[in-house]
Design a protein around this motif. Sequence first.
Motif, PDB file in Angstrom:
ATOM      1  N   PHE A 228      -0.714   2.512  -8.181  1.00 24.71           N
ATOM      2  CA  PHE A 228      -1.445   2.422  -6.929  1.00 24.71           C
ATOM      3  C   PHE A 228      -2.886   2.812  -7.223  1.00 24.71           C
ATOM      4  O   PHE A 228      -3.138   3.870  -7.805  1.00 24.71           O
ATOM      5  CB  PHE A 228      -0.843   3.357  -5.877  1.00 24.71           C
TER       6      PHE A 228
ATOM      7  N   ALA B 151       6.839   5.272  -3.169  1.00 25.78           N
ATOM      8  CA  ALA B 151       5.736   4.994  -4.087  1.00 25.78           C
ATOM      9  C   ALA B 151       5.908   5.751  -5.404  1.00 25.78           C
ATOM     10  O   ALA B 151       5.676   5.197  -6.483  1.00 25.78           O
ATOM     11  CB  ALA B 151       4.403   5.352  -3.435  1.00 25.78           C
ATOM     12  N   ASP B 152       6.332   6.999  -5.326  1.00 18.50           N
ATOM     13  CA  ASP B 152       6.506   7.819  -6.533  1.00 18.50           C
ATOM     14  C   ASP B 152       7.626   7.306  -7.434  1.00 18.50           C
ATOM     15  O   ASP B 152       7.605   7.529  -8.642  1.00 18.50           O
ATOM     16  CB  ASP B 152       6.794   9.281  -6.161  1.00 18.50           C
TER      17      ASP B 152
ATOM     18  N   GLN C  13       5.547   8.085   0.553  1.00 17.45           N
ATOM     19  CA  GLN C  13       5.190   8.689  -0.738  1.00 17.45           C
ATOM     20  C   GLN C  13       6.376   8.742  -1.699  1.00 17.45           C
ATOM     21  O   GLN C  13       6.219   8.508  -2.893  1.00 17.45           O
ATOM     22  CB  GLN C  13       4.612  10.096  -0.535  1.00 17.45           C
TER      23      GLN C  13
ATOM     24  N   LEU D 281      -0.902  -1.487  -4.676  1.00 16.96           N
ATOM     25  CA  LEU D 281      -0.096  -1.537  -5.897  1.00 16.96           C
ATOM     26  C   LEU D 281      -0.537  -2.708  -6.763  1.00 16.96           C
ATOM     27  O   LEU D 281      -0.599  -3.845  -6.304  1.00 16.96           O
ATOM     28  CB  LEU D 281       1.392  -1.697  -5.547  1.00 16.96           C
TER      29      LEU D 281
ATOM     30  N   ARG E 104       0.817  -1.205   0.000  1.00 14.10           N
ATOM     31  CA  ARG E 104       0.000   0.000   0.000  1.00 14.10           C
ATOM     32  C   ARG E 104       0.856   1.261   0.000  1.00 14.10           C
ATOM     33  O   ARG E 104       2.005   1.230   0.389  1.00 14.10           O
ATOM     34  CB  ARG E 104      -0.902   0.000   1.244  1.00 14.10           C
ATOM     35  N   ASP E 105       0.221   2.360  -0.415  1.00  9.22           N
ATOM     36  CA  ASP E 105       0.878   3.657  -0.297  1.00  9.22           C
ATOM     37  C   ASP E 105       0.270   4.392   0.896  1.00  9.22           C
ATOM     38  O   ASP E 105      -0.636   3.869   1.561  1.00  9.22           O
ATOM     39  CB  ASP E 105       0.790   4.465  -1.601  1.00  9.22           C
TER      40      ASP E 105
ATOM     41  N   THR F 165       3.311  -0.552   4.050  1.00  7.40           N
ATOM     42  CA  THR F 165       2.994   0.714   3.398  1.00  7.40           C
ATOM     43  C   THR F 165       4.280   1.429   3.010  1.00  7.40           C
ATOM     44  O   THR F 165       5.169   1.605   3.859  1.00  7.40           O
ATOM     45  CB  THR F 165       2.173   1.607   4.353  1.00  7.40           C
TER      46      THR F 165
END
Length: 174
Positions: free
Chosen positions: A134, A119-120, A116, A45, A38-39, A113
Motif C-alpha cells: 500500500f 490490509a496487513d 487494517q 495497493l 485502498r487501505d 477500502t
Amino acid sequence: MRPTQTPTPADPDAWNAYLAEGNAKQARKRVAADVLLRDAAGRVLLVNPTYKPGWDLPGGMAESNEAPEDAVRRELVEELGLHLTLRGLLVVDWVAPHGPWDDQLAFIFDGGTLDQDQADRLRPRDGELSEAAFVPTAEAGLRLRDRIQRRFEAALLALDTQRPQYLRDGTPAI
C-alpha cells in the motif's frame, strides 16, 4: 442461378451455423481487469509482477469468455488470497494495437477500502507477484508505467466525480 438465401431462425441448425460463421470473422478483444483498492489510511495497493517490469494495480487478463469483473475477482484470489466485493466500474480504456499485441479493453473496478487487519494480511500467493504494498497515491503514480498511470489517474477522478471514465489509449475520449 438463384442467390443463396440467408438462413432464418425457423431453421435453427442453419441459423446457428450462419451466426457461428459471422462470429468467427469478428474481432476478438483481449481484456484486462484491475482493481483500485485502498487501505484505511487512503493508500492504494500496488503489486510488483515477476513477469514484466514495473509496478501495477492488482488484477490481470481475462480468460476466454470470462467477464472482466469475474477475471479481477479470480486474479485477486489467485495472487493475493483476497475475496472481494467490487463496488463499481471506474475506468474502461480502449488500448490500440501496439508491438505484437492486438487492441485491448482494460477495466479498472473500485475495490473499496480494506480494514487494517485485511490490509496487513495481504501477501503474494503465487509466483506471478514478488511484492504487494500500500503506497500513497502520489507515490503510486510515480511507480506505475505510463499507460497504467493514466488509467490510475482516471480511476482517482472517477472516484472523486462518481462518474466512470472512458479512455482511448489512456486519454479521455468522451
